[in-house]
Motif scaffolding. Structure first.
Motif, PDB file in Angstrom:
ATOM      1  N   GLY A 320      27.053  -8.960  16.179  1.00 51.92           N
ATOM      2  CA  GLY A 320      27.883  -8.673  17.348  1.00 51.92           C
ATOM      3  C   GLY A 320      29.257  -9.302  17.236  1.00 51.92           C
ATOM      4  N   ALA A 359      25.346   0.124  18.934  1.00 55.28           N
ATOM      5  CA  ALA A 359      25.289  -0.797  20.078  1.00 55.28           C
ATOM      6  C   ALA A 359      26.667  -1.408  20.232  1.00 55.28           C
ATOM      7  CB  ALA A 359      24.254  -1.896  19.847  1.00 55.28           C
ATOM      8  N   ASN A 360      26.954  -1.948  21.418  1.00 57.32           N
ATOM      9  CA  ASN A 360      28.271  -2.546  21.657  1.00 57.32           C
ATOM     10  C   ASN A 360      28.237  -4.061  21.635  1.00 57.32           C
ATOM     11  OD1 ASN A 360      29.504  -0.050  22.013  1.00 57.32           O
ATOM     12  ND2 ASN A 360      28.668   0.093  24.078  1.00 57.32           N
ATOM     13  N   SER A 361      27.037  -4.629  21.643  1.00 57.11           N
ATOM     14  CA  SER A 361      26.942  -6.092  21.645  1.00 57.11           C
ATOM     15  C   SER A 361      25.598  -6.492  21.067  1.00 57.11           C
ATOM     16  CB  SER A 361      27.046  -6.626  23.073  1.00 57.11           C
ATOM     17  OG  SER A 361      25.921  -6.178  23.817  1.00 57.11           O
ATOM     18  N   LYS A 363      23.608  -8.474  22.517  1.00 59.16           N
ATOM     19  CA  LYS A 363      22.684  -8.446  23.660  1.00 59.16           C
ATOM     20  C   LYS A 363      22.051  -7.060  23.777  1.00 59.16           C
ATOM     21  CE  LYS A 363      22.728  -9.519  28.645  1.00 59.16           C
ATOM     22  NZ  LYS A 363      22.775  -8.249  29.386  1.00 59.16           N
ATOM     23  N   GLN A 364      22.915  -6.039  23.712  1.00 60.05           N
ATOM     24  CA  GLN A 364      22.416  -4.657  23.814  1.00 60.05           C
ATOM     25  C   GLN A 364      21.486  -4.345  22.632  1.00 60.05           C
ATOM     26  OE1 GLN A 364      25.397  -1.589  23.488  1.00 60.05           O
ATOM     27  NE2 GLN A 364      24.119  -0.044  24.422  1.00 60.05           N
ATOM     28  N   TYR A 365      21.875  -4.820  21.448  1.00 62.45           N
ATOM     29  CA  TYR A 365      21.070  -4.604  20.241  1.00 62.45           C
ATOM     30  C   TYR A 365      19.677  -5.207  20.433  1.00 62.45           C
ATOM     31  CZ  TYR A 365      19.628  -5.362  15.332  1.00 62.45           C
ATOM     32  OH  TYR A 365      18.938  -5.400  14.143  1.00 62.45           O
ATOM     33  N   LYS A 366      19.650  -6.440  20.988  1.00 65.20           N
ATOM     34  CA  LYS A 366      18.360  -7.119  21.178  1.00 65.20           C
ATOM     35  C   LYS A 366      17.539  -6.468  22.293  1.00 65.20           C
ATOM     36  CE  LYS A 366      19.207 -11.509  19.005  1.00 65.20           C
ATOM     37  NZ  LYS A 366      19.629 -12.899  19.081  1.00 65.20           N
ATOM     38  N   GLU A 367      18.227  -5.989  23.319  1.00 66.75           N
ATOM     39  CA  GLU A 367      17.513  -5.286  24.401  1.00 66.75           C
ATOM     40  C   GLU A 367      16.839  -4.036  23.852  1.00 66.75           C
ATOM     41  OE1 GLU A 367      20.579  -4.724  27.317  1.00 66.75           O
ATOM     42  OE2 GLU A 367      20.381  -6.772  28.100  1.00 66.75           O
ATOM     43  N   GLN A 368      17.498  -3.410  22.871  1.00 68.19           N
ATOM     44  CA  GLN A 368      16.927  -2.205  22.249  1.00 68.19           C
ATOM     45  C   GLN A 368      15.935  -2.569  21.141  1.00 68.19           C
ATOM     46  OE1 GLN A 368      21.268   0.021  22.623  1.00 68.19           O
ATOM     47  NE2 GLN A 368      20.300  -0.094  20.626  1.00 68.19           N
ATOM     48  N   ASP A 369      15.752  -3.896  20.928  1.00 67.18           N
ATOM     49  CA  ASP A 369      14.873  -4.385  19.881  1.00 67.18           C
ATOM     50  C   ASP A 369      15.275  -3.812  18.515  1.00 67.18           C
ATOM     51  OD1 ASP A 369      12.843  -5.906  18.915  1.00 67.18           O
ATOM     52  OD2 ASP A 369      11.246  -4.489  19.379  1.00 67.18           O
TER      53      ASP A 369
END
Length: 419
Positions: A320, A359-361, A363-369
């Motif tokens: 990120g 993904a843009n961050s 955090k978003q990457y991790k939320e999407q696993d």
């Protein structure tokens, strides 16, 4: 009614004055930095490469950010440094790893005299960091090694197979070198030529780096690319890679090449495109989409020496957007990491070491696993990709987190919940 009108008029005047104040305030450095911080911004002459390399990461990043903000508010830095072509060292790397030395003003001629030059693929790397920096030096060494392996693959494959036969005849266990031999056997690569234009060696001090005239230096390099194509190297096989500030020089070169020839280079890759500390007012400079048929960028120090701006058709942000990628101890090492990642992706058999998803961050990457349309950062990036991609990387080599086979299931519709 009269008093209401007057009241409205008064309100409008107050609002207009407030707007005027706001617009004049926008240009004041105090909007960005406190007055004490402003007083403490060192001059360009006081900043050395050694200082940036020895300063802890966060401190170095803050220093660069301050200079960047002040220069953009005051507009007091106009790019003025263009290296003389006879002072820019160029290395032509042969497939056996041997270096042929030249300068920017004669490398085309020297390259064309090499047997078989320009028949397969021509990769031109512009360095953007001083080569006396250990991190920059190591990164370039790794990049050259990877390309030599790649462009010399047929020979490598033959050697690897012979080595395997020898090992098998000695009843050895399966070893890592044999595993590598298997990787090489399955890798398919073109042959090619590698040219290093060592622009970084002319940036002997930080002031020169900050004052580099990206547009004019790029135009100067474009002339050599035009000369190369005039001598029979098709622009469709030219891939220009720019490191740090040289990513913008590569973009300017691509732009000038197209303006003069009507054709586009095949690809430009930016390895941590830099923040431009000096630029001419009302001019667009910097690597951007359209500078070549395909432009890709890897950002490893977005909030330090690197630029937070999107630069390509596709922009990769390992871990990120951040001050630096994991494992970087200072701002220069953080820039050099993008070169290390690219070098790893060039190595035969490692082309898919860096799977990324849109993904843009982080955090978003991790939320999407880490779930999404898979793409690969590095040499094998798909030319159809568009937008921002995120991936996680290791703090030390090997940097790529190629997904092991047992994890692959999550990428094919089977999504496991992880605690």
């Amino acid at each position: 009614e009269m008093s209401l009108r007057l009241c409205l008029l008064a309100c409008l005047l107050v609002a207009a004055q407030a707007n005027k104040d706001a617009s004049s305030m926008q240009l004041k450095p105090t909007k960005w930095l406190s007055s004490s911080e402003l007083e403490n911004v060192p001059s360009l002459n006081d900043i050395t490469w050694e200082r940036l390399e020895n300063e802890p990461l966060q401190q170095g990043a803050q220093l660069i950010e301050k200079i960047y903000h002040v220069s953009h508010i005051k507009h007091d830095l106009t790019p003025s440094f263009v290296p003389s072509p006879s002072n820019v060292p160029v290395w032509i790397i042969k497939s056996n790893g041997q270096r042929v030395e030249a300068k920017l003003n004669n490398y085309v001629e020297v390259a064309k005299n090499q047997p078989g030059f320009g028949q397969d693929e021509v990769t031109i790397v512009l360095t953007g960091l001083p080569q006396n920096s250990p991190a920059a030096k190591k990164a370039m060494r790794k990049l050259v090694q990877s390309y030599v392996q790649r462009y010399n693959l047929q020979q490598q494959q033959k050697n690897a197979q012979e080595q395997q036969q020898q090992l098998k005849s000695k009843d050895y266990d399966y070893t890592s070198s044999e595993e590598q031999a298997d990787q090489w056997k399955s890798a398919k690569t073109a042959s090619g030529d590698l040219i290093i234009i060592d622009l970084g060696s002319t940036l002997t001090n930080f002031k020169r780096y900050a004052m580099l005239d990206v547009s004019n230096t790029g135009a100067m390099i474009a002339q050599t690319l035009i000369e190369l194509t005039n001598k029979g190297v098709p622009q469709e096989i030219i891939h220009v890679i720019g490191q740090g500030i040289a990513a913008h020089v590569a973009g300017a070169a691509g732009n000038a090449f197209t303006a003069q020839t009507g054709h586009k280079l095949r690809r430009i890759t930016g390895l941590d495109p830099a923040k431009l500390l000096s630029k001419r007012p009302q001019t667009l400079s910097g690597l951007s989409r359209g500078d070549a048929d395909f432009v890709d960028a890897i950002h490893t120090s977005t909030f330090a020496m690197g630029s937070p701006d999107r630069c390509g058709d596709v922009d990769f942000y390992p871990n990120g957007p951040s001050v630096a990628v994991p494992g970087s101890e200072n701002v220069i090492e953080a820039v050099a990491r993008a070169t290390r990642y690219f070098a790893e992706s060039v190595r035969p058999g490692s082309e898919r070491n860096f799977p990324a998803v849109p993904a843009n961050s982080l955090k978003q990457y991790k939320e999407q696993d880490g779930f999404g349309k898979r793409a690969y950062m590095g040499l094998q990036t798909d030319f159809d990709l568009r937008g921002d991609y995120i991936l996680e990387v290791n703090p030390s080599s090997p940097f790529g987190q190629r997904t092991p086979a047992h994890k692959q299931a999550t990428y094919h519709g089977v999504h496991h919940n992880q605690d």
